[in-house]
Scaffold this motif. Structure first.
Motif, PDB file in Angstrom:
ATOM      1  N   TRP A 260      75.592 -31.970  -1.898  1.00 22.60           N
ATOM      2  CA  TRP A 260      74.972 -30.807  -2.544  1.00 22.60           C
ATOM      3  C   TRP A 260      75.872 -30.130  -3.116  1.00 22.60           C
ATOM      4  O   TRP A 260      77.052 -29.884  -3.071  1.00 22.60           O
ATOM      5  CB  TRP A 260      74.526 -29.797  -1.391  1.00 22.60           C
ATOM      6  CG  TRP A 260      73.277 -30.525  -0.273  1.00 22.60           C
ATOM      7  CD1 TRP A 260      73.301 -30.851   0.723  1.00 22.60           C
ATOM      8  CD2 TRP A 260      72.110 -30.348  -0.922  1.00 22.60           C
ATOM      9  NE1 TRP A 260      72.046 -31.164   1.036  1.00 22.60           N
ATOM     10  CE2 TRP A 260      71.046 -30.757   0.155  1.00 22.60           C
ATOM     11  CE3 TRP A 260      71.129 -29.770  -2.156  1.00 22.60           C
ATOM     12  CZ2 TRP A 260      69.899 -31.142   0.086  1.00 22.60           C
ATOM     13  CZ3 TRP A 260      69.802 -30.195  -2.126  1.00 22.60           C
ATOM     14  CH2 TRP A 260      69.211 -30.629  -0.970  1.00 22.60           C
TER      15      TRP A 260
ATOM     16  N   THR B  10      79.382 -30.090   0.567  1.00 26.50           N
ATOM     17  CA  THR B  10      78.861 -29.129  -0.526  1.00 26.50           C
ATOM     18  C   THR B  10      79.944 -28.725  -1.306  1.00 26.50           C
ATOM     19  O   THR B  10      81.196 -28.628  -0.806  1.00 26.50           O
ATOM     20  CB  THR B  10      78.444 -27.917   0.223  1.00 26.50           C
ATOM     21  OG1 THR B  10      77.398 -28.090   1.069  1.00 26.50           O
ATOM     22  CG2 THR B  10      77.940 -26.765  -0.708  1.00 26.50           C
TER      23      THR B  10
ATOM     24  N   GLY C 163      83.806 -24.720  -1.559  1.00 27.56           N
ATOM     25  CA  GLY C 163      83.123 -25.749  -0.751  1.00 27.56           C
ATOM     26  C   GLY C 163      84.180 -26.766  -0.151  1.00 27.56           C
ATOM     27  O   GLY C 163      85.005 -26.238   0.627  1.00 27.56           O
TER      28      GLY C 163
ATOM     29  N   THR D  83      71.047 -25.190  -7.606  1.00 32.54           N
ATOM     30  CA  THR D  83      71.293 -25.883  -6.442  1.00 32.54           C
ATOM     31  C   THR D  83      70.644 -27.312  -6.621  1.00 32.54           C
ATOM     32  O   THR D  83      69.320 -27.418  -6.815  1.00 32.54           O
ATOM     33  CB  THR D  83      71.058 -25.258  -4.935  1.00 32.54           C
ATOM     34  OG1 THR D  83      71.627 -24.044  -5.045  1.00 32.54           O
ATOM     35  CG2 THR D  83      71.615 -26.210  -3.969  1.00 32.54           C
TER      36      THR D  83
ATOM     37  N   ARG E  94      66.629 -28.559  -4.038  1.00 35.06           N
ATOM     38  CA  ARG E  94      66.955 -28.048  -2.471  1.00 35.06           C
ATOM     39  C   ARG E  94      65.834 -28.296  -1.662  1.00 35.06           C
ATOM     40  O   ARG E  94      65.721 -28.020  -0.482  1.00 35.06           O
ATOM     41  CB  ARG E  94      67.782 -26.682  -2.363  1.00 35.06           C
ATOM     42  CG  ARG E  94      66.795 -25.655  -2.809  1.00 35.06           C
ATOM     43  CD  ARG E  94      67.712 -24.405  -2.797  1.00 35.06           C
ATOM     44  NE  ARG E  94      67.119 -23.340  -3.549  1.00 35.06           N
ATOM     45  CZ  ARG E  94      67.589 -21.991  -3.264  1.00 35.06           C
ATOM     46  NH1 ARG E  94      68.410 -21.508  -2.507  1.00 35.06           N
ATOM     47  NH2 ARG E  94      67.009 -21.016  -4.143  1.00 35.06           N
TER      48      ARG E  94
ATOM     49  N   THR F 142      76.097 -26.489  -5.943  1.00 38.10           N
ATOM     50  CA  THR F 142      75.773 -25.421  -6.058  1.00 38.10           C
ATOM     51  C   THR F 142      76.561 -24.820  -7.119  1.00 38.10           C
ATOM     52  O   THR F 142      77.715 -24.825  -7.232  1.00 38.10           O
ATOM     53  CB  THR F 142      75.795 -23.992  -4.781  1.00 38.10           C
ATOM     54  OG1 THR F 142      74.728 -24.609  -3.987  1.00 38.10           O
ATOM     55  CG2 THR F 142      75.482 -22.811  -5.391  1.00 38.10           C
TER      56      THR F 142
END
Length: 432
Positions: A148, A212, A185, A161, A135, A150
């Motif tokens: 992204w 995400t 997300g 992440t 990140r 996580t």
């Protein structure tokens, strides 16, 4: 030419021959790429050399032969460095093509990267075709589409992440005691029933999908996570001996806790264990011992090793260590030491009046960022980035906070910080 001998001396290729008297000689030099091989974490060429040269297409550790890890490599602009899916700890400056590998150190890309995982700092001045990045990556003017990911209670390609650029296959790994995955997300991302119960889980993701994905590892009933900084936890055999390293344990299990001596900063020694929250550890826990044990409570445990300067002697004062014993339950609770009092008094003097002493990474980043006037970080952050995200990105860019641990994993906002670290960061920020 009869009798000619080719060789190499340092950065130079040599050709030795006897000049004929009856004709001219034309010599043509062409570059021949030397395949990059990796043995025991070190690069070697066909001659078994550690250092390479610009003529090989790569130079390791500035041409100084060494067997030490964590050194630097430069890749020439005409060369393709294929890591063949190996993991390396080199700092890399890439002027050519870097592909197929895991780099657990900083990368400056002036060329092209493809199918790489970069777990630490990444500065892009060139082109990213595909890869998985921490990140703290700075994608530069290219500003590619990023998806992204996580992972709570686990990692994605070794990070909590990570950002996916291009089409990439990633590995999601849960901690011990895994039961199933839950998804949050983006609403358009789902897992099949089989995937929900698979660990490790392999996913094909594409940065063009953006957004995400948040995956949370649900634990088997009775298992709770062990979140360690600068330490390791081990299970215990039937006869009480240390067994395998673990990251989660069942309530009631006895576990062994050890400080990781390889991570103690230079000039410092182990001081104590610091527990986040009000968790009370029983079963012989000694907060002042580098190696101790405790009984896993019915909650997660977040604990880190704290250090003090090696030449600072802690005075034997009343209240240095308070041992609390109750009927049937023994718990060791470390109170304020003279060293702690000294650092607290120092910070109350050094910090702006009324400022609370930061206890975690996010609070520390916000402190120095706010004091600096909230400068914009160079990293390209999401439009809805919080002040905490901006502060941490700026602090990492200015070498106030570290982006990645020695094992390649990234730090998280809630990681606790010692007063020693607060003093170091605050003073360094004032110098800047």
């Amino acid at each position: 030419m009869p009798g000619a001998v080719a060789g190499r001396g340092g950065d130079y290729a040599t050709l030795t021959f006897t000049m004929p008297t009856d004709r001219d000689v034309e010599i043509t030099v062409s570059k021949i790429a030397t395949p990059l091989k990796i043995e025991n974490g070190l690069p070697v060429d066909s001659l078994g050399s550690y250092f390479g040269s610009p003529y090989d297409g790569w130079t390791y550790n500035s041409g100084v032969e060494t067997k030490e890890l964590n050194k630097a490599m430069t890749i020439e602009d005409w060369y393709t460095a294929d890591l063949e899916n190996n993991a390396v700890k080199w700092r890399i400056t890439n002027n050519g093509i870097l592909q197929n590998g895991i780099i657990r150190n900083s990368v400056t890309n002036n060329g092209t990267v493809k199918d790489v995982t970069c777990t630490s700092d990444f500065i892009n001045n060139g082109e990213i075709i595909s890869g998985v990045f921490s990140r703290y990556a700075k994608f530069g003017k290219q500003n590619p589409a990023v998806r992204w990911v996580t992972v709570n209670g686990g990692t994605v390609n070794g990070m909590t992440t990570a950002g996916v650029v291009g089409e990439q296959e990633v590995t999601i790994t849960a901690l011990d005691g895994f039961k199933c995955w839950s998804v949050a997300g983006d609403t358009d991302f789902t897992l099949t029933e089989e995937q929900k119960h698979t660990n490790p889980l392999t996913l094909k993701l594409n940065g063009e999908d953006k957004g995400t994905v948040i995956l949370t590892a649900q634990s088997e009933e009775g298992y709770y996570p062990l979140n360690l900084t600068d330490g390791k936890v081990y299970s215990v055999t039937a006869d009480g001996a240390k067994d395998k390293e673990i990251t989660a344990a069942r309530a009631g299990d006895t576990v062994i806790l050890e400080a990781d001596a390889t991570l103690i900063p230079d000039g410092m020694v182990f001081d104590r264990w610091e527990i986040t929250g009000n968790t009370e550890l029983t079963g012989g826990f000694d907060a002042s011992a580098e190696k101790t044990q405790f009984i896993m409570p019915n909650t997660g445990v977040t604990i880190r090793a704290m250090y003090r300067m090696a030449d600072v002697e802690e005075p034997d004062v009343l209240g240095t260590v308070a041992v609390v014993a109750t009927a049937g339950v023994g718990a060791a609770v470390l109170g304020w030491t003279g060293y702690q009092l000294g650092t607290e008094l120092y910070l109350k003097t050094a910090l702006p009046a009324g400022t609370a002493i930061p206890t975690n990474r996010a609070e520390l980043a916000l402190l120095v960022w706010n004091h600096a006037g909230k400068p914009a970080p160079a990293a390209v952050l999401p439009a809805d980035a919080t002040d905490t995200q901006k502060a941490i990105a700026w602090a990492v860019e200015n070498d106030l906070l570290k982006a990645a641990k020695d094992n390649g994993e990234t730090y998280v906002d809630t990681d606790s910080v010692s007063r020693v670290e607060v003093i170091r960061v605050w003073n360094k920020a004032q110098e800047k």
